[in-house]
Write an enzyme that holds these catalytic residues in place. Structure first.
Site, PDB file in Angstrom:
ATOM      1  N   ASP A  34       0.823  -1.213   0.000  1.00  0.00           N
ATOM      2  CA  ASP A  34       0.000   0.000   0.000  1.00  0.00           C
ATOM      3  C   ASP A  34       0.852   1.255   0.000  1.00  0.00           C
ATOM      4  OD1 ASP A  34      -2.825  -0.581   2.210  1.00  0.00           O
ATOM      5  OD2 ASP A  34      -2.461  -1.101   0.120  1.00  0.00           O
ATOM      6  N   LYS A  56      -3.376   3.338  -2.427  1.00  0.00           N
ATOM      7  CA  LYS A  56      -4.636   4.081  -2.457  1.00  0.00           C
ATOM      8  C   LYS A  56      -4.374   5.466  -1.913  1.00  0.00           C
ATOM      9  CE  LYS A  56      -7.378   0.216  -0.819  1.00  0.00           C
ATOM     10  NZ  LYS A  56      -8.193  -0.130   0.341  1.00  0.00           N
ATOM     11  N   MET A 170      -8.400   9.308   8.527  1.00  0.00           N
ATOM     12  CA  MET A 170      -8.891   9.617   7.171  1.00  0.00           C
ATOM     13  C   MET A 170      -9.815  10.830   7.142  1.00  0.00           C
ATOM     14  SD  MET A 170      -9.798   5.789   5.842  1.00  0.00           S
ATOM     15  CE  MET A 170     -10.798   5.386   7.255  1.00  0.00           C
TER      16      MET A 170
HETATM   17  N1  SAH Z   1      -4.745   0.394   9.002  1.00  0.00           N
HETATM   18  C1  SAH Z   1      -4.166   1.685   9.276  1.00  0.00           C
HETATM   19  C2  SAH Z   1      -5.153   2.813   9.036  1.00  0.00           C
HETATM   20  C3  SAH Z   1      -5.671   2.887   7.609  1.00  0.00           C
HETATM   21  S1  SAH Z   1      -6.711   4.259   7.343  1.00  0.00           S
HETATM   22  C4  SAH Z   1      -3.631   1.713  10.710  1.00  0.00           C
HETATM   23  O1  SAH Z   1      -3.938   0.816  11.502  1.00  0.00           O
HETATM   24  O2  SAH Z   1      -2.864   2.627  11.020  1.00  0.00           O
HETATM   25  C5  SAH Z   1      -5.536   5.466   6.818  1.00  0.00           C
HETATM   26  C6  SAH Z   1      -5.483   6.600   7.790  1.00  0.00           C
HETATM   27  O3  SAH Z   1      -4.631   6.285   8.884  1.00  0.00           O
HETATM   28  C7  SAH Z   1      -4.900   7.889   7.229  1.00  0.00           C
HETATM   29  O4  SAH Z   1      -5.869   8.611   6.499  1.00  0.00           O
HETATM   30  C8  SAH Z   1      -4.503   8.612   8.498  1.00  0.00           C
HETATM   31  O5  SAH Z   1      -5.630   9.183   9.140  1.00  0.00           O
HETATM   32  C9  SAH Z   1      -4.024   7.464   9.356  1.00  0.00           C
HETATM   33  N2  SAH Z   1      -2.562   7.290   9.290  1.00  0.00           N
HETATM   34  C10 SAH Z   1      -1.896   6.207   8.857  1.00  0.00           C
HETATM   35  N3  SAH Z   1      -0.570   6.383   8.974  1.00  0.00           N
HETATM   36  C11 SAH Z   1      -0.401   7.616   9.522  1.00  0.00           C
HETATM   37  C12 SAH Z   1       0.739   8.375   9.887  1.00  0.00           C
HETATM   38  N4  SAH Z   1       1.983   7.901   9.739  1.00  0.00           N
HETATM   39  N5  SAH Z   1       0.540   9.616  10.409  1.00  0.00           N
HETATM   40  C13 SAH Z   1      -0.703  10.110  10.582  1.00  0.00           C
HETATM   41  N6  SAH Z   1      -1.809   9.428  10.240  1.00  0.00           N
HETATM   42  C14 SAH Z   1      -1.668   8.201   9.724  1.00  0.00           C
END
Ligand code: SAH
Length: 247
Positions: A34, A56, A170
């Site tokens: 991803d 995505k 998100m």
């Molecule tokens: N499965 C992932 C989340 C997927 S949804 C998890 O458990 O972390 C994707 C969202 O995660 C992004 O839109 C943002 O809101 C958040 N996100 C993921 N990585 C991030 C990062 N390094 N810093 C800030 N927000 C993050």
């Protein structure tokens, strides 16, 4: 027919990859990854490992989920060890469940490898504990980006008056709307909010404000970003560490 490892890559900092995920990355014949998975992880793969990017963006998918499911399935027919590498944890807004169901329906073996979710680790790197004795007894993780096909919100906003910590994923593009909604349902306009961009990476940046001010302060922050609403945000004054160390 191979086994698919639906693997959490952690939130960004490569050192937050689990030992199990790293072992599988090293063994993989193909890695389907991803946008949110740190690409440096791919350097750990063995020679000859194939890489398939199915990234995505926040709101527009490069590949629709159905096609991603099919890509994983086709690779499972071809390879023995298939690693499906996803940002954070596969089950936290990661659609890992959908991928698992698709594979089960086609008789493909799979395993889930939990990852460190950004929902907890990103606030932690910003010095914000999602729970803290005497401040809050629970936390919620909520999507800030609801399905466009629904004409009304699935979020039961009236339940959000509590003092729970709320972590929105998100949702940066809807930060203003969400802050206004929380004020509308009765939360104090002075309730602290932190927006954290590119958490756990060298580019991490945190902006702190209130439900009334934060959306204006944070409007230029790049994604990925999440925001934390609740009194725990104030603890950052005593607990921030990572961004200081980088200066
Ligand atoms: N499965 C992932 C989340 C997927 S949804 C998890 O458990 O972390 C994707 C969202 O995660 C992004 O839109 C943002 O809101 C958040 N996100 C993921 N990585 C991030 C990062 N390094 N810093 C800030 N927000 C993050």
């Amino acid at each position: 027919m191979g086994t698919v490892y639906l693997t959490g890559a952690g939130p960004g900092d490569m050192d937050l990859l689990t030992v199990k995920a790293l072992r599988l990355v090293k063994e993989a014949d193909v890695i389907i990854y991803d946008r949110l998975a740190n690409p440096d992880i791919l350097h750990e793969a063995k020679d000859g490992c194939e890489f398939v990017y199915v990234g995505k963006e926040d709101s527009h998918h490069t590949l629709p989920q159905e096609e991603i499911n099919e890509v994983i399935y086709q690779n499972a027919l071809k390879y023995n060890c298939v690693v499906r590498l996803k940002g954070g944890d596969p089950f936290v807004f990661g659609r890992g469940g959908e991928e698992g169901i698709y594979l089960r329906e086609r008789g493909i073996k799979f395993e889930f490898i939990p990852g460190i979710t950004s929902a907890i680790a990103v606030p932690e790197y910003a010095g914000i504990p999602v729970t803290h004795r005497g401040v809050t007894v629970s936390f919620r993780v909520v999507t800030g980006h609801e399905s466009k096909n629904k004409d009304h919100s699935q979020i039961p906003w009236d339940n959000y008056k509590t003092d729970d910590t709320i972590v929105f994923l998100m949702g940066l593009h809807r930060l203003k709307k969400i802050c206004q909604k929380l004020i509308e349902i009765g939360k104090s306009k002075d309730c602290p909010v932190a927006v954290i961009s590119k958490g756990t990476t060298k580019d991490e940046k945190t902006v702190v404000g209130t439900l009334e001010t934060v959306w204006d302060l944070a409007k230029d922050l790049p994604t990925p970003a999440l925001f934390v609403v609740g009194e725990v945000v104030r603890l950052r004054e005593q607990l921030s560490w990572f961004e200081e160390d980088k200066c």
